[in-house]
Design a protein around this motif. Structure first.
Motif, mmCIF file in Angstrom:
data_model
loop_
_atom_site.group_PDB
_atom_site.id
_atom_site.type_symbol
_atom_site.label_atom_id
_atom_site.label_comp_id
_atom_site.label_asym_id
_atom_site.label_seq_id
_atom_site.Cartn_x
_atom_site.Cartn_y
_atom_site.Cartn_z
ATOM 1 N N GLY A 1 -5.277 1.370 5.518
ATOM 2 C CA GLY A 1 -4.682 1.120 4.030
ATOM 3 C C GLY A 1 -3.666 -0.081 4.131
ATOM 4 O O GLY A 1 -3.794 -1.144 3.318
ATOM 5 N N ALA A 2 -2.575 0.007 5.091
ATOM 6 C CA ALA A 2 -1.951 -1.097 5.319
ATOM 7 C C ALA A 2 -1.761 -2.232 5.290
ATOM 8 O O ALA A 2 -1.922 -3.508 5.427
ATOM 9 N N SER B 1 4.149 -2.918 5.600
ATOM 10 C CA SER B 1 4.086 -4.095 4.374
ATOM 11 C C SER B 1 3.639 -4.974 5.231
ATOM 12 O O SER B 1 3.391 -5.878 3.663
ATOM 13 N N GLN C 1 1.121 -1.085 0.116
ATOM 14 C CA GLN C 1 0.379 0.337 -0.017
ATOM 15 C C GLN C 1 1.372 1.079 0.541
ATOM 16 O O GLN C 1 2.107 1.108 0.649
ATOM 17 N N ASP C 2 0.555 2.745 -0.668
ATOM 18 C CA ASP C 2 1.003 3.563 -1.087
ATOM 19 C C ASP C 2 0.775 4.265 0.519
ATOM 20 O O ASP C 2 -0.163 4.573 0.304
ATOM 21 N N GLU D 1 -5.155 -3.219 5.248
ATOM 22 C CA GLU D 1 -5.440 -4.002 4.564
ATOM 23 C C GLU D 1 -5.019 -4.512 3.612
ATOM 24 O O GLU D 1 -5.700 -6.006 3.176
ATOM 25 N N GLN D 2 -3.958 -4.010 2.541
ATOM 26 C CA GLN D 2 -3.193 -4.879 2.176
ATOM 27 C C GLN D 2 -2.277 -5.732 2.281
ATOM 28 O O GLN D 2 -2.844 -6.847 1.056
#
Length: 202
Positions: A94-95, A71, A35-36, A97-98
């Protein structure tokens, strides 16, 4: 003063921030998207290879905690090398969920992703881990606090191994007296160390 976040990591020593690569084990060579997230920095392949060379006899069948997962690279590498169970704690939604998506891609049910602030989470009910990865964001002074919580609140098995990654300029890091340094290396501005808890001490 704004609340300090304890999830993301330092920017871009990986070179390619769009993926992490699993370097050995059942998923060797797999590349997984990252995720960015501002400041997120996966541990480099060179450092990761050194870490897991150190840990080679200990990963299979272990219960692992990747406390500042980012990550998920360290936790996923442990799963690839047949860790029994890995808990990945990451504050950024977001991270987190990735990492969940990457676990689904790999078909792994042994990874548990928890979206939470690491310091707050450590103050909850504890289950002991055999192996703990600590790679917090730099220059936030999080390591002394989380190390104390890990030791004091029962998160560590008697002979647990603890991997620390920190900035070179961090001096005089106070650690629990039961932790013995086994390995100590430096790569550029990053120091990384492996400790073992001597849990049978009085």
């Amino acid at each position: 003063m704004p609340r300090v976040k304890s999830s993301s990591k330092r920017p871009g020593t990986q070179g390619k921030s769009g993926f992490v690569r699993i370097i050995s084990g059942q998923w060797r060579g797999r590349k997984l998207p990252v995720q960015d997230v501002e400041g997120l920095r996966p541990t480099t392949d060179r450092v990761k290879e050194t870490i897991f060379n150190w840990l080679a006899p200990h990963v299979r069948g272990s219960r692992c905690l990747d406390l500042f997962a980012g990550s998920g690279g360290l936790g996923l590498e442990a799963l690839s090398r047949y860790a029994e169970q890995v808990t990945l704690v990451e504050m950024d939604r977001g991270a987190a969920e990735q990492i969940k998506k990457n676990l689904l891609t790999l078909g792994s049910s042994q990874g548990q992703v928890i979206q939470a602030d690491a310091v707050s989470w450590l103050q909850g009910p504890a289950t002991p881990f055999d192996l703990v990865f600590l790679d917090p964001p730099f220059r936030r002074e999080l390591l002394p606090q989380v190390c104390d919580l890990l030791e004091a609140r029962g998160w560590l098995a008697p002979d647990a191994l603890i991997y620390l990654e920190r900035e070179k300029e961090m001096q005089d890091l106070p650690l629990p007296g039961t932790w013995q340094c086994l390995k100590d290396k430096q790569a550029g501005q990053v120091c990384y160390q492996l400790y073992q808890r001597e849990g049978n001490q009085a």
